[in-house]
Design a protein around this motif. Structure first.
Motif, mmCIF file in Angstrom:
data_model
loop_
_atom_site.group_PDB
_atom_site.id
_atom_site.type_symbol
_atom_site.label_atom_id
_atom_site.label_comp_id
_atom_site.label_asym_id
_atom_site.label_seq_id
_atom_site.Cartn_x
_atom_site.Cartn_y
_atom_site.Cartn_z
ATOM 1 N N HIS A 132 -4.313 -61.232 20.992
ATOM 2 C CA HIS A 132 -3.972 -62.670 21.085
ATOM 3 C C HIS A 132 -4.745 -63.181 22.206
ATOM 4 N N VAL A 133 -4.978 -64.586 21.885
ATOM 5 C CA VAL A 133 -5.586 -65.297 23.090
ATOM 6 C C VAL A 133 -4.489 -66.750 23.350
ATOM 7 N N ALA A 134 -4.128 -66.472 24.478
ATOM 8 C CA ALA A 134 -3.054 -67.658 24.821
ATOM 9 C C ALA A 134 -3.587 -68.472 25.845
ATOM 10 N N MET A 135 -3.384 -69.834 25.857
ATOM 11 C CA MET A 135 -3.788 -70.823 26.894
ATOM 12 C C MET A 135 -2.485 -71.387 27.367
ATOM 13 N N SER A 136 -2.741 -72.089 28.707
ATOM 14 C CA SER A 136 -1.720 -73.064 29.186
ATOM 15 C C SER A 136 -2.658 -73.849 30.203
ATOM 16 N N ALA A 137 -2.081 -75.115 30.658
ATOM 17 C CA ALA A 137 -2.758 -75.851 31.406
ATOM 18 C C ALA A 137 -1.545 -76.414 32.343
ATOM 19 N N GLU A 138 -1.632 -76.620 33.594
ATOM 20 C CA GLU A 138 -0.795 -77.034 34.721
ATOM 21 C C GLU A 138 -1.475 -77.310 35.834
ATOM 22 N N ASP A 139 -1.166 -78.791 36.590
ATOM 23 C CA ASP A 139 -1.732 -78.896 37.706
ATOM 24 C C ASP A 139 -3.090 -78.717 37.854
ATOM 25 N N GLY A 140 -4.070 -79.077 36.846
ATOM 26 C CA GLY A 140 -5.458 -79.003 36.974
ATOM 27 C C GLY A 140 -5.788 -77.560 36.830
ATOM 28 N N ILE A 141 -5.053 -76.754 36.358
ATOM 29 C CA ILE A 141 -5.550 -75.361 36.256
ATOM 30 C C ILE A 141 -5.391 -75.042 34.773
ATOM 31 N N VAL A 142 -6.286 -74.346 34.100
ATOM 32 C CA VAL A 142 -6.188 -73.811 32.747
ATOM 33 C C VAL A 142 -6.084 -72.300 32.781
ATOM 34 N N ARG A 143 -5.259 -72.051 32.336
ATOM 35 C CA ARG A 143 -5.173 -70.383 32.233
ATOM 36 C C ARG A 143 -5.454 -69.729 30.748
ATOM 37 N N VAL A 144 -6.329 -68.662 30.678
ATOM 38 C CA VAL A 144 -6.484 -68.131 29.470
ATOM 39 C C VAL A 144 -6.187 -66.765 29.503
ATOM 40 N N GLU A 145 -5.549 -66.234 28.595
ATOM 41 C CA GLU A 145 -5.118 -64.820 28.431
ATOM 42 C C GLU A 145 -5.627 -64.227 27.387
ATOM 43 N N VAL A 146 -5.990 -63.062 27.194
ATOM 44 C CA VAL A 146 -6.403 -62.071 26.112
ATOM 45 C C VAL A 146 -5.499 -61.080 26.240
ATOM 46 N N HIS A 147 -4.752 -60.706 25.198
ATOM 47 C CA HIS A 147 -3.544 -59.731 25.146
ATOM 48 C C HIS A 147 -4.294 -58.789 24.272
ATOM 49 N N ASP A 148 -4.115 -57.483 24.709
ATOM 50 C CA ASP A 148 -4.526 -56.434 23.704
ATOM 51 C C ASP A 148 -3.474 -55.171 23.894
ATOM 52 N N SER A 149 -3.593 -54.121 22.921
ATOM 53 C CA SER A 149 -2.640 -53.246 22.741
ATOM 54 C C SER A 149 -3.103 -52.151 23.914
ATOM 55 N N GLU A 162 -2.864 -57.538 34.008
ATOM 56 C CA GLU A 162 -1.232 -57.357 34.089
ATOM 57 C C GLU A 162 -1.193 -56.508 32.813
ATOM 58 N N VAL A 163 -0.697 -55.048 33.436
ATOM 59 C CA VAL A 163 -0.253 -54.031 32.358
ATOM 60 C C VAL A 163 1.009 -54.389 31.926
ATOM 61 N N ARG A 164 1.043 -54.023 30.649
ATOM 62 C CA ARG A 164 2.540 -54.336 30.100
ATOM 63 C C ARG A 164 2.876 -53.333 29.605
ATOM 64 N N GLY A 165 2.896 -51.993 30.135
ATOM 65 C CA GLY A 165 3.343 -50.853 29.623
ATOM 66 C C GLY A 165 2.863 -50.405 28.263
ATOM 67 N N LEU A 166 3.847 -49.755 27.494
ATOM 68 C CA LEU A 166 3.461 -49.590 26.153
ATOM 69 C C LEU A 166 2.926 -50.818 25.144
ATOM 70 N N ALA A 167 3.130 -52.200 25.700
ATOM 71 C CA ALA A 167 2.888 -53.238 24.879
ATOM 72 C C ALA A 167 1.200 -53.460 25.172
ATOM 73 N N GLY A 168 0.538 -52.839 26.077
ATOM 74 C CA GLY A 168 -0.709 -53.018 26.229
ATOM 75 C C GLY A 168 -0.629 -53.730 27.566
ATOM 76 N N LYS A 169 -2.101 -54.525 27.539
ATOM 77 C CA LYS A 169 -2.197 -55.402 28.674
ATOM 78 C C LYS A 169 -2.631 -56.907 28.572
ATOM 79 N N VAL A 170 -2.780 -57.753 29.521
ATOM 80 C CA VAL A 170 -3.247 -59.057 29.561
ATOM 81 C C VAL A 170 -4.464 -59.072 30.574
ATOM 82 N N VAL A 171 -5.474 -59.654 30.115
ATOM 83 C CA VAL A 171 -6.485 -59.906 31.076
ATOM 84 C C VAL A 171 -6.523 -61.440 30.966
ATOM 85 N N TRP A 172 -6.460 -61.860 32.270
ATOM 86 C CA TRP A 172 -6.555 -63.657 32.282
ATOM 87 C C TRP A 172 -7.584 -63.875 33.242
#
Length: 136
Positions: free
Chosen positions: A62-79, A112-122
């Motif tokens: 998954h690729v997730a995106m959010s924006a708040e207070d002049g910051i864009v955060r992009v996350e790539v979630h894998d298993s 951010e490691v998410r245990g058995l759900a994998g990780k998020v690299v942001w």
């Protein structure tokens, strides 16, 4: 503040280009294109890493995106729970530079490691609305 958005991609090479297009379209819709080239390149590197190192057989990312207070955060979630690491490639190595590119182009990044759900690299990018040229 725009709503966060997330999209799933199959674990195939074509998904890297699709992920780049997704972030560019999202940034344009949010009128936050000022760092679009940096965001696009970082997503390309992280999506490639997800496909090559982070997805288990038959699972995408998954690729997730959010924006708040002049910051864009992009996350790539894998298993995979395996944390990526910065390598020290030699001039002869054909790979190993992707996270260095992310570290240089983004304002901050992490895992951010998410245990058995994998990780998020942001990665995060300070940005501002794009300046649109007035039509003549």
């Amino acid at each position: 503040m725009p709503d966060a958005i997330k999209r799933f991609f199959a674990p195939v090479p074509e998904s890297v280009g699709q992920a780049r297009d997704f972030v560019l379209r999202t940034l344009a819709a949010w009128n936050l294109e000022g760092r679009a080239d940096d965001v696009r390149l970082c997503v390309s590197e992280l999506a490639t890493n997800a496909i090559v190192h982070g997805t288990r057989r038959g699972r995408g990312f998954h690729v997730a995106m959010s924006a708040e207070d002049g910051i864009v955060r992009v996350e790539v979630h894998d298993s995979s729970p395996r944390r990526p690491r910065l390598r020290r490639p030699t001039s002869d190595d054909a790979s190993g530079r992707g996270l260095h590119i992310v570290a240089i182009l983004s304002d901050d990044w992490g895992v951010e490691v998410r245990g058995l759900a994998g990780k998020v690299v942001w990665s995060r990018f300070k940005t501002a609305p794009a300046i649109r040229e007035a039509p003549y």
